[in-house]
Scaffold this motif. Sequence first.
Motif, PDB file in Angstrom:
ATOM      1  N   LEU A  27      -1.102  -1.932   1.934  1.00  0.00           N
ATOM      2  CA  LEU A  27      -0.222  -2.675   1.048  1.00  0.00           C
ATOM      3  C   LEU A  27      -1.015  -3.520   0.057  1.00  0.00           C
ATOM      4  O   LEU A  27      -0.600  -3.708  -1.081  1.00  0.00           O
ATOM      5  N   ALA A  28      -2.168  -4.017   0.492  1.00  0.00           N
ATOM      6  CA  ALA A  28      -3.012  -4.769  -0.430  1.00  0.00           C
ATOM      7  C   ALA A  28      -3.466  -3.874  -1.584  1.00  0.00           C
ATOM      8  O   ALA A  28      -3.588  -4.322  -2.726  1.00  0.00           O
ATOM      9  N   ALA A  29      -3.685  -2.590  -1.287  1.00  0.00           N
ATOM     10  CA  ALA A  29      -4.110  -1.654  -2.327  1.00  0.00           C
ATOM     11  C   ALA A  29      -2.969  -1.265  -3.260  1.00  0.00           C
ATOM     12  O   ALA A  29      -3.178  -0.964  -4.429  1.00  0.00           O
ATOM     13  N   ASP A  30      -1.745  -1.270  -2.741  1.00  0.00           N
ATOM     14  CA  ASP A  30      -0.573  -0.871  -3.532  1.00  0.00           C
ATOM     15  C   ASP A  30       0.626  -1.699  -3.082  1.00  0.00           C
ATOM     16  O   ASP A  30       1.461  -1.238  -2.318  1.00  0.00           O
ATOM     17  N   PRO A  31       0.721  -2.949  -3.574  1.00  0.00           N
ATOM     18  CA  PRO A  31       1.761  -3.861  -3.080  1.00  0.00           C
ATOM     19  C   PRO A  31       3.188  -3.369  -3.277  1.00  0.00           C
ATOM     20  O   PRO A  31       4.070  -3.714  -2.497  1.00  0.00           O
ATOM     21  N   GLY A  32       3.442  -2.539  -4.283  1.00  0.00           N
ATOM     22  CA  GLY A  32       4.802  -2.091  -4.534  1.00  0.00           C
ATOM     23  C   GLY A  32       5.240  -0.914  -3.701  1.00  0.00           C
ATOM     24  O   GLY A  32       6.419  -0.538  -3.723  1.00  0.00           O
ATOM     25  N   SER A  33       4.330  -0.337  -2.941  1.00  0.00           N
ATOM     26  CA  SER A  33       4.647   0.899  -2.231  1.00  0.00           C
ATOM     27  C   SER A  33       5.689   0.705  -1.133  1.00  0.00           C
ATOM     28  O   SER A  33       6.382   1.637  -0.762  1.00  0.00           O
ATOM     29  N   ILE A  34       5.814  -0.512  -0.631  1.00  0.00           N
ATOM     30  CA  ILE A  34       6.749  -0.761   0.469  1.00  0.00           C
ATOM     31  C   ILE A  34       8.205  -0.707   0.012  1.00  0.00           C
ATOM     32  O   ILE A  34       9.120  -0.527   0.817  1.00  0.00           O
ATOM     33  N   THR A  35       8.434  -0.852  -1.292  1.00  0.00           N
ATOM     34  CA  THR A  35       9.805  -1.058  -1.774  1.00  0.00           C
ATOM     35  C   THR A  35      10.642   0.209  -1.841  1.00  0.00           C
ATOM     36  O   THR A  35      11.815   0.145  -2.223  1.00  0.00           O
TER      37      THR A  35
ATOM     38  N   SER B 238      10.015  10.824   1.272  1.00  0.00           N
ATOM     39  CA  SER B 238      10.095   9.565   0.544  1.00  0.00           C
ATOM     40  C   SER B 238       8.954   8.667   0.962  1.00  0.00           C
ATOM     41  O   SER B 238       8.527   8.695   2.098  1.00  0.00           O
ATOM     42  N   PRO B 239       8.400   7.852   0.039  1.00  0.00           N
ATOM     43  CA  PRO B 239       7.249   7.020   0.365  1.00  0.00           C
ATOM     44  C   PRO B 239       7.567   5.957   1.397  1.00  0.00           C
ATOM     45  O   PRO B 239       8.631   5.380   1.397  1.00  0.00           O
ATOM     46  N   ALA B 240       6.593   5.705   2.253  1.00  0.00           N
ATOM     47  CA  ALA B 240       6.651   4.563   3.163  1.00  0.00           C
ATOM     48  C   ALA B 240       5.262   4.000   3.207  1.00  0.00           C
ATOM     49  O   ALA B 240       4.307   4.739   3.056  1.00  0.00           O
ATOM     50  N   ALA B 241       5.126   2.722   3.435  1.00  0.00           N
ATOM     51  CA  ALA B 241       3.790   2.151   3.374  1.00  0.00           C
ATOM     52  C   ALA B 241       3.631   0.994   4.312  1.00  0.00           C
ATOM     53  O   ALA B 241       4.514   0.668   5.069  1.00  0.00           O
ATOM     54  N   ALA B 242       2.463   0.369   4.207  1.00  0.00           N
ATOM     55  CA  ALA B 242       2.116  -0.696   5.113  1.00  0.00           C
ATOM     56  C   ALA B 242       2.620  -2.038   4.656  1.00  0.00           C
ATOM     57  O   ALA B 242       3.037  -2.200   3.542  1.00  0.00           O
TER      58      ALA B 242
END
Length: 225
Positions: free
Chosen positions: A165-173, A47-51
């Motif tokens: 996260l700046a590159a993909d702001p929605g990735s954290i959700t 599952s995705p996780a991000a900054a």
Amino acid sequence: MPKKCFSDVDEGSRTSSSLRRVLIGAVVLAALTAIAGLLAFLTRQESPAAAKDSASAAPSPASPSPQTPSDGDESVTPPSTSDPITFAKAATKALWTYDTRSSSQEKHLADLKRWMTDERKYADWKSIADQVPSAVLWARMRDNHQHASATVGEGHFPQAFKSALAADPGSITDAYVYAVTVSGKQSISWKDSGTGAEARSTTLAVQCRPQQACALVGVLPSVAP
């Protein structure tokens, strides 16, 4: 400096393969390729996780309200907070604090397990357990009356996570997993008035879903600036 033979186990050499179980999107992967330790942690296949970009992008922080520790030691019980940095600093103190005189290795591990997320696809318990000396070493440390306390200072989100996260702001959700780097000092004492202290830093992965208290995911194999 603390006696090396009784120091905590080597964090880097024993966690490098344990944090390869969190998948993030291709954009975030590209943003993190410059930091091998973060990349190892964030390449899980489930599952995705991000900054995290900044404190303003975090879940709405709540004032930390620590629960009452069961044994009088505030480092044992996780605080009830939705702030990743607040939680990571408390978790770091718990990881760097132990007392072989009054606690067994088994109980110490059980205390640390209370900090973990209950989402199995993200929880990397091995990376936490690897921070604790083996039962044999713990017994030797107990013979030496070794115990450690920790002073935690600064905590921040690593630059690679902010950039991702700046590159993909929605990735954290998806997973709401944040990386937090914490610095401080560990002081170790042993019998015959032996003492030592050293500056330490670590990067933790912390899960903070909205309207839920934060929980620990794992320890990254290297410190992220």
